[in-house]
Design a protein around this motif. Structure first.
Motif, PDB file in Angstrom:
ATOM      1  N   LEU A  69      61.065  95.677 -13.193  1.00 11.34           N
ATOM      2  CA  LEU A  69      59.673  95.721 -13.659  1.00 11.34           C
ATOM      3  C   LEU A  69      58.775  96.328 -12.591  1.00 11.34           C
ATOM      4  O   LEU A  69      57.902  97.157 -12.875  1.00 11.34           O
ATOM      5  N   ALA A  72      59.198 100.015 -12.413  1.00  9.64           N
ATOM      6  CA  ALA A  72      58.444 100.681 -13.482  1.00  9.64           C
ATOM      7  C   ALA A  72      56.962 100.744 -13.125  1.00  9.64           C
ATOM      8  O   ALA A  72      56.325 101.794 -13.253  1.00  9.64           O
ATOM      9  N   ILE A 101      61.333 106.711 -19.555  1.00 11.73           N
ATOM     10  CA  ILE A 101      62.067 105.674 -18.819  1.00 11.73           C
ATOM     11  C   ILE A 101      62.772 104.659 -19.719  1.00 11.73           C
ATOM     12  O   ILE A 101      62.337 104.355 -20.816  1.00 11.73           O
ATOM     13  N   GLY A 103      63.269 101.471 -18.681  1.00 12.95           N
ATOM     14  CA  GLY A 103      62.677 100.149 -18.486  1.00 12.95           C
ATOM     15  C   GLY A 103      63.736  99.112 -18.184  1.00 12.95           C
ATOM     16  O   GLY A 103      64.933  99.403 -18.211  1.00 12.95           O
ATOM     17  N   PRO A 104      63.302  97.889 -17.908  1.00 14.64           N
ATOM     18  CA  PRO A 104      64.227  96.850 -17.440  1.00 14.64           C
ATOM     19  C   PRO A 104      64.760  95.921 -18.526  1.00 14.64           C
ATOM     20  O   PRO A 104      65.374  94.912 -18.208  1.00 14.64           O
ATOM     21  N   TYR A 161      60.976  90.602 -25.675  1.00 10.42           N
ATOM     22  CA  TYR A 161      62.276  91.160 -26.037  1.00 10.42           C
ATOM     23  C   TYR A 161      63.317  90.047 -26.141  1.00 10.42           C
ATOM     24  O   TYR A 161      63.378  89.165 -25.269  1.00 10.42           O
ATOM     25  N   TYR A 195      53.473  95.410 -24.606  1.00 13.98           N
ATOM     26  CA  TYR A 195      54.050  94.481 -23.631  1.00 13.98           C
ATOM     27  C   TYR A 195      53.042  94.236 -22.521  1.00 13.98           C
ATOM     28  O   TYR A 195      52.278  95.116 -22.148  1.00 13.98           O
ATOM     29  N   ARG A 216      51.679  97.695 -21.384  1.00 12.99           N
ATOM     30  CA  ARG A 216      52.287  98.873 -21.979  1.00 12.99           C
ATOM     31  C   ARG A 216      51.820  98.977 -23.420  1.00 12.99           C
ATOM     32  O   ARG A 216      51.698  97.957 -24.106  1.00 12.99           O
ATOM     33  N   HIS A 221      62.307 101.795 -27.824  1.00 12.85           N
ATOM     34  CA  HIS A 221      63.247 102.452 -26.897  1.00 12.85           C
ATOM     35  C   HIS A 221      64.467 103.013 -27.627  1.00 12.85           C
ATOM     36  O   HIS A 221      64.938 102.405 -28.591  1.00 12.85           O
ATOM     37  N   PHE A 248      51.057 101.072 -17.866  1.00 10.13           N
ATOM     38  CA  PHE A 248      51.269 100.708 -16.445  1.00 10.13           C
ATOM     39  C   PHE A 248      52.584 101.276 -15.905  1.00 10.13           C
ATOM     40  O   PHE A 248      52.763 101.367 -14.688  1.00 10.13           O
ATOM     41  N   ALA A 249      53.498 101.667 -16.828  1.00  8.85           N
ATOM     42  CA  ALA A 249      54.792 102.218 -16.400  1.00  8.85           C
ATOM     43  C   ALA A 249      54.841 103.750 -16.525  1.00  8.85           C
ATOM     44  O   ALA A 249      55.883 104.349 -16.272  1.00  8.85           O
TER      45      ALA A 249
HETATM   46  C1  MBD Z   1      58.862  97.117 -21.094  1.00 10.25           C
HETATM   47  O1  MBD Z   1      59.030  96.819 -22.390  1.00 10.25           O
HETATM   48  C2  MBD Z   1      59.160  98.344 -20.690  1.00 10.25           C
HETATM   49  O2  MBD Z   1      59.621  99.198 -21.617  1.00 10.25           O
HETATM   50  C3  MBD Z   1      58.988  98.723 -19.368  1.00 10.25           C
HETATM   51  C4  MBD Z   1      59.284 100.106 -18.928  1.00 10.25           C
HETATM   52  C5  MBD Z   1      58.513  97.827 -18.447  1.00 10.25           C
HETATM   53  C6  MBD Z   1      58.224  96.562 -18.873  1.00 10.25           C
HETATM   54  C7  MBD Z   1      58.390  96.203 -20.183  1.00 10.25           C
END
Ligand code: MBD
Ligand code: FE
Length: 290
Positions: A69, A72, A101, A103-104, A161, A195, A216, A221, A248-249
């Motif tokens: 995180l 990102a 990306i 992501g995590p 998630y 998110y 986000r 994804h 933010f990412a």
């Molecule tokens: C997410 O769902 C995500 O896709 C990324 C890149 C960072 C945090 C939460």
């Protein structure tokens, strides 16, 4: 110390003390990163308390499983993508679906479905809006790719998630879809929410000190791959989200914001056995040859 003195010191610590077998790459990277760190400590006159605080911060971030995180949020993952884009451009590859990306929050092993999948387990059907998304996986010439794999995962209405959020059923909002004989995929799900980083988590703590938010825009994804083609890692964004261009990412990209069609015609609702209007997204994936 001067930067030259620091280079000498780091070499004396790491290189000159080597006795057994050396991994040259690990040695090279360690010397470089350590040297850069020592130089930053010198230049910024970092105090011991600040240095230990930094190490504690990283330890805590790891212990709470937020290193991905943080990567990102600091733009490291985006930077890795920019470099991959540059490598592709140098190789003369243009025109594929843009990457963005991972992501995590990916989890391997989602159920495999042929052609079509329903992603949601129905628990949010009352509040959520149904989403259908469909399209073709193709090569750079527009040739459809039957038997290609589309792995898809997204958040629920809370922005959470499955797997990481233990209140959700296993693999909720995660599927692996194999394209049909026409190269087509389709799924039914619910329109996800955006998110937000855990508010008390270490990533958000740092973002706060930097005057940044940890949000986000709503997104979905994908991994898309087929034999003989480069694996694509990407996302699509849900248009209209207030954070669409304020992620933010840093993952939003031109070409990954498809039109969302609102479907409310009675015959179309009937054909899906739905009583409420739903959203529909058409999106094709274009893969580059290996
Ligand atoms: C997410 O769902 C995500 O896709 C990324 C890149 C960072 C945090 C939460
Ligand atoms: Fe995500």
């Amino acid at each position: 110390m001067t930067h030259n003195d620091i280079d000498t010191l780091v070499n004396s610590f790491i290189v000159d003390t080597a006795k057994g077998e050396v991994n040259p790459r690990v040695q090279q990277v360690t010397v470089r990163l350590l040297g850069d760190l020592f130089k930053a400590i010198e230049d910024l006159d970092l105090q011991p308390s600040e240095i230990w605080k930094g190490l504690e911060y990283l330890a805590e971030t790891g212990a709470s499983h937020e290193m991905g995180l943080l990567a990102a949020g600091l733009g490291l993952e985006r930077f890795i993508d920019i470099r991959a884009d540059e490598a592709e451009a140098r190789a003369g590859l243009t025109g594929g679906t843009p990457r963005t990306i991972e992501g995590p929050l990916y989890v391997a092993g989602a159920p495999v479905c042929q052609g079509f999948a329903r992603l949601d387990d129905g628990t949010e059907s009352a509040e959520g809006e149904v989403l259908f998304m469909q399209g073709t996986v193709m090569d750079a010439n527009g040739k459809p790719l039957p038997g290609a794999t589309v792995e898809v995962w997204h958040a629920n209405l809370m922005g959470n998630y499955s797997f990481f959020d233990k209140s959700q059923s296993a693999f909720n909002l995660r599927r692996t879809i194999v394209t049909d004989s026409q190269g087509n995929y389709q799924f039914r799900s619910i329109v996800p929410s955006g998110y937000g980083c855990p508010p008390q988590g270490s990533t958000q703590q740092l973002l706060n000190l930097l005057g940044r938010h940890g949000r986000r825009p709503a997104h979905i994804h994908f991994f898309v791959y087929a034999d003989g083609y480069r694996k694509l890692t990407t996302q699509i964004n849900i248009d209209g989200d207030e954070y669409l261009w304020d992620d933010f990412a840093f993952a939003s990209r031109e070409g990954l914001v498809p039109q969302v069609k609102k479907i409310s015609a009675p015959d179309q609702l009937d054909s899906k056995q739905l009583s409420k209007p739903f959203s529909s997204i058409d999106f094709n994936f274009t893969l580059h040859k290996e």
